[in-house]
Design a protein around this motif. Structure first.
Motif, short mmCIF file in Angstrom:
data_model
loop_
_atom_site.label_atom_id
_atom_site.label_comp_id
_atom_site.label_asym_id
_atom_site.label_seq_id
_atom_site.Cartn_x
_atom_site.Cartn_y
_atom_site.Cartn_z
N LYS A 30 0.78 -1.38 -0.05
CA LYS A 30 0.12 -0.21 0.43
C LYS A 30 1.00 1.08 -0.11
O LYS A 30 0.69 2.42 -0.28
CB LYS A 30 -1.03 -0.02 0.97
N ARG A 33 1.36 1.25 -4.07
CA ARG A 33 0.71 0.46 -5.29
C ARG A 33 -0.90 0.64 -4.65
O ARG A 33 -1.26 0.06 -3.87
CB ARG A 33 1.28 -0.96 -6.38
N ASP A 34 -1.65 0.92 -6.06
CA ASP A 34 -3.20 1.08 -5.22
C ASP A 34 -4.55 0.57 -6.34
O ASP A 34 -5.08 0.35 -6.69
CB ASP A 34 -3.57 2.33 -4.55
N LYS A 35 -3.89 -0.44 -7.28
CA LYS A 35 -4.34 -0.83 -9.26
C LYS A 35 -3.71 -2.34 -8.69
O LYS A 35 -2.97 -2.92 -8.42
CB LYS A 35 -3.38 -0.23 -10.14
N LYS A 38 -6.52 -6.56 -4.05
CA LYS A 38 -7.87 -7.59 -3.66
C LYS A 38 -8.72 -7.17 -1.63
O LYS A 38 -9.08 -8.19 -1.32
CB LYS A 38 -7.75 -8.84 -3.80
N TYR A 39 -7.84 -5.85 -1.45
CA TYR A 39 -8.49 -5.21 -0.31
C TYR A 39 -9.91 -5.15 -0.41
O TYR A 39 -10.59 -4.85 -1.30
CB TYR A 39 -7.57 -3.71 0.10
N GLY A 41 -11.77 -2.79 0.27
CA GLY A 41 -11.88 -1.16 0.43
C GLY A 41 -10.65 -0.78 -0.28
O GLY A 41 -9.83 -1.13 -0.31
N SER A 42 -11.04 0.73 -1.22
CA SER A 42 -10.44 1.67 -1.53
C SER A 42 -8.94 2.36 -0.53
O SER A 42 -9.80 3.07 0.31
CB SER A 42 -11.26 2.79 -2.79
N PHE A 43 -7.89 2.80 -0.71
CA PHE A 43 -7.12 3.18 -0.13
C PHE A 43 -5.90 4.58 -0.98
O PHE A 43 -6.36 4.49 -1.51
CB PHE A 43 -6.16 2.67 0.77
N THR A 44 -5.71 6.01 0.15
CA THR A 44 -5.41 6.11 -0.66
C THR A 44 -3.60 6.19 0.22
O THR A 44 -3.71 6.22 0.26
CB THR A 44 -5.43 7.74 -0.03
N SER A 219 -6.94 -10.18 3.79
CA SER A 219 -6.95 -9.50 3.38
C SER A 219 -7.26 -8.42 4.09
O SER A 219 -8.42 -7.48 2.76
CB SER A 219 -6.72 -9.57 1.63
#
Length: 276
Positions: A30, A33-35, A38-39, A41-44, A219
């Motif tokens: 994290k 890479r955010d693409k 398989k988590y 929720g989304s994250f920044t 995950s």
């Protein structure tokens, strides 16, 4: 953020490598890479200040293991800068075999690519040696061990002093058992919902091999039905097995990090008081 007052996490021997590894390791996908992750929720992706604070928080808990990979976006490059001046405080685990570009993974287990990948990781991380390098399997574990050049090449790089310990992050029981025979350490999936690789842990326990657990919290998909506190239930389960050296958890939330560490300490006190 409140000052940490709890006891630091214990260090466990990583098989017969001579290394002592914290019971919890910090995963860093994290950070880079955010693409294609398989988590739930989304994250920044955290900025450098946030990432540095997270790493300092982990170190304050006694965490000394950082897990990264070329396939984790620019995680290695960021860690090379973030760990400058504190390299001696950390054990770094990276990987070979998987590349991630354009939103897709590709795999190359040849001798040429393996050597190139390790040398590139050394440059990115600004270090002269990688403490652990694992094969990043595509799921075809047995064929990789039996037919590909990657493990033989890692052994050569270890003899050259570029790596301290080698192994595989696998996806199958048969592959994990085979890899453990030819490696110092294996990374296995082991959690309340996925227990199929327990035979690999049993083998490693009997043969003094290091075990790093990935996806200890599935995950992030472990839900409340596992108990009142799903993180505590997960850590209780993972650390009940004596083979487990360290669980790799990739949080970027310092509150979650604190909770994870507290749960590990409680789990260890319940499973084996001498480990805390």
């Amino acid at each position: 953020m409140p000052e940490i007052t709890l006891s630091p996490l214990p260090l466990n021997p990583l098989g017969d490598t001579g290394m002592q590894v914290s019971a919890l390791g910090l995963g860093t996908v994290k950070l880079g890479r955010d693409k294609g992750v398989k988590y739930p929720g989304s994250f920044t992706i955290p900025d450098d200040r946030q990432a540095a604070d997270l790493i300092a928080r982990a170190r304050a808990w006694g965490i000394n293991l950082i897990d990264t990979a070329p396939a984790y976006g620019n995680s290695e490059e960021r860690l090379g800068k973030l760990l400058r001046g504190q390299r001696d405080q950390w054990l770094i685990c990276s990987k070979v075999g998987e590349e991630f570009a354009g939103g897709q993974s590709s795999f190359d287990f040849s001798a040429h690519h393996t050597r190139m990948s390790v040398e590139r990781s050394l440059r990115r991380l600004h270090t002269e040696v990688l403490d652990m390098v694992l094969v990043h399997s595509n799921g075809d574990d047995e064929r990789i061990v039996r037919e590909e050049e990657v493990l033989d090449t890692l052994r050569k790089l270890k003899r050259e002093g570029l790596i301290r310990a080698i192994g595989m992050s696998g996806k199958t029981v048969a592959g994990g058992l085979l890899a453990a025979q030819y490696s110092d350490v294996v990374m296995v999936t082991y959690n309340l919902r996925e227990r199929g690789e327990e035979a690999v842990l049993d083998y490693c326990c009997k043969n003094n091999k290091g075990v790093l657990v990935k996806k200890a919290l599935a995950s992030g998909h472990i839900a409340g039905e596992e108990g009142g506190d799903p993180v505590q239930a997960s850590m209780d389960f993972v650390f009940a097995h004596p083979a487990v050296t360290s669980a790799i958890v990739g949080t970027i939330n310092p509150v979650h990090l604190d909770h994870n560490c507290s749960c590990v300490l409680r789990a260890l006190s319940r499973s084996n008081p001498t480990r805390t």
